[in-house]
Design a protein around this motif. Structure first.
Motif: not given
Length: 169
Positions: A86-103
């Motif tokens: 439930d908490h993850i699903c709430d957090q997913l809606q607030q993510l900045e989708q176009a963010r570059p990352l390093q794996l």
């Protein structure tokens, strides 16, 4: 539907089994699952999402899935797993989708030599969705053993492309 919604939809498949399992069923380790439990598989995909969400919001955007928490509570208590989903699903809606990352990659060839791969949040969400579907498929096998009377939708733990392919035949 955006990727955050798709991820939440896949994660919500857990609502089909978590409320119906006893802690014993959730932690049973059948030989067919290589002595792993439904709880371990559930914890695993939950913590991959938690790791992505937490680390993607940090300065530098470095993602290292090997640094996930490995919570015994999520692995042994189905109710705790549901709360975390439930908490993850709430957090997913607030993510900045176009963010570059390093794996950060480690142990791919058991050499202990880490390396970095450029990625982005969208790609990592796709990875986590596919990874979760894979674990749900394994969980479906485990459920047939530990909770044989539990009825699941036919598409549970099946990739959308496989569902579409089966429907077209």
């Amino acid at each position: 539907m955006n990727l955050s919604q798709a991820a939440a939809q896949i994660l919500r498949q857990a609502e089909r089994y978590l409320p119906h399992l006893t802690p014993r069923q959730y932690t049973e380790q059948p030989p067919l699952l290589q002595d792993s439990s439904i709880g371990q598989h559930t914890r695993h995909y939950i913590e991959f999402f938690e790791c992505l969400i937490a680390q993607s919001q940090q300065p530098g955007g470095e993602i290292d899935y090997s640094k996930r928490q490995r919570s015994p509570e999520v692995e042994t208590h189905p109710g705790q797993a549901l709360k975390r989903i439930d908490h993850i699903c709430d957090q997913l809606q607030q993510l900045e989708q176009a963010r570059p990352l390093q794996l950060q990659c480690r142990d791919l060839q058991q050499t202990q030599v880490p390396f970095t791969v450029a990625t982005n949040l969208e790609r990592e969400l796709v990875y986590n969705i596919e990874h979760t579907i894979h674990h749900l498929a394994i969980i479906k096998i485990g459920l047939a053993i530990v909770a044989p009377n539990l009825k699941l939708p036919e598409a549970f733990g099946t990739a959308p492309s496989t569902v579409a392919h089966r429907a077209s035949r």
